[in-house]
Design an enzyme around this catalytic site. Structure first.
Site, mmCIF file in Angstrom:
data_model
loop_
_atom_site.group_PDB
_atom_site.id
_atom_site.type_symbol
_atom_site.label_atom_id
_atom_site.label_comp_id
_atom_site.label_asym_id
_atom_site.label_seq_id
_atom_site.Cartn_x
_atom_site.Cartn_y
_atom_site.Cartn_z
ATOM 1 N N GLU A 50 -22.285 157.761 14.962
ATOM 2 C CA GLU A 50 -21.691 156.649 14.212
ATOM 3 C C GLU A 50 -22.757 155.813 13.519
ATOM 4 O O GLU A 50 -22.601 155.441 12.367
ATOM 5 C CB GLU A 50 -20.844 155.780 15.165
ATOM 6 N N HIS A 151 -25.729 145.980 20.993
ATOM 7 C CA HIS A 151 -27.055 146.569 20.746
ATOM 8 C C HIS A 151 -28.173 145.771 21.409
ATOM 9 O O HIS A 151 -29.203 145.506 20.799
ATOM 10 C CB HIS A 151 -27.314 146.710 19.243
#
Length: 189
Positions: A50, A151
């Protein structure tokens, strides 16, 4: 239904998007455990790549029998409490029809407070399907803490709230079931 895992390099990828993977798989498992027999085939796709070009999403869309895809659902906003779904489509008139049909069934998700339906981005992994005309839905969740983990080393399993994850699984399962039982596609004229 689909999701991906992409953020395990700095944390565990629990919210991005391990929770989405669990939701998609558990939604299908829940429908099976309940003994429900959908009118249409339900499929879970776990996408790859992705963050680096959507190779898995494009590969799936290229090989899929698009004419047999009634809708696509993605979860990529973490394992938080569900709020509803976004709908996207390659055609604006079809998107408006799909949104109207979603709004007409939203009340079924009231017990888990997932009734918000609006037009908007549904997910990167299902974008190639959307571009080919497949109605695309994104699970909307509470986002107030998502970017605390996204993240980052903080994106670990201990940040997942079990009840929120269960409600999101129920939302995806209920939506997949309702879509499978509709007489026509969401975007049908």
């Amino acid at each position: 239904m689909g999701a991906h895992i992409d953020s395990w390099d700095v944390g565990q990828g629990a919210h991005d998007d391990g929770a989405g993977v669990v939701m998609a798989m558990e939604a299908l498992a829940l429908i099976k455990r309940l003994g429900l027999k959908p009118k249409r085939t339900l499929r879970v796709v776990l996408f790859t790549n992705e963050e680096n070009g959507l190779a898995g999403a494009f590969e799936y869309a290229d090989k899929a029998n698009i004419e047999h895809h009634f809708a696509a659902i993605e979860s990529d906003n973490g394992g938080f409490a569900p709020r509803g779904f976004t709908i996207n489509h390659s055609d604006d008139a079809a998107k408006a029809r799909a949104l109207a049909r979603l709004e007409s069934i939203a009340h079924c998700l009231a017990p888990i407070r997932a009734t918000e339906m609006k037009a908007g981005f549904a997910g990167a992994d299902i974008m190639p399907l959307r571009k080919k005309g497949v109605p695309s839905l994104g699970l909307k969740v509470r986002m107030d803490k998502y970017f605390d983990y996204h993240h980052s080393p903080a994106d670990t399993f201990d940040k997942i709230v079990k009840d929120d994850l269960h409600e999101s699984v129920a939302s995806m399962a209920a939506m997949a079931w309702m879509l499978s039982e509709l007489p026509t596609r969401l975007d049908a004229p």
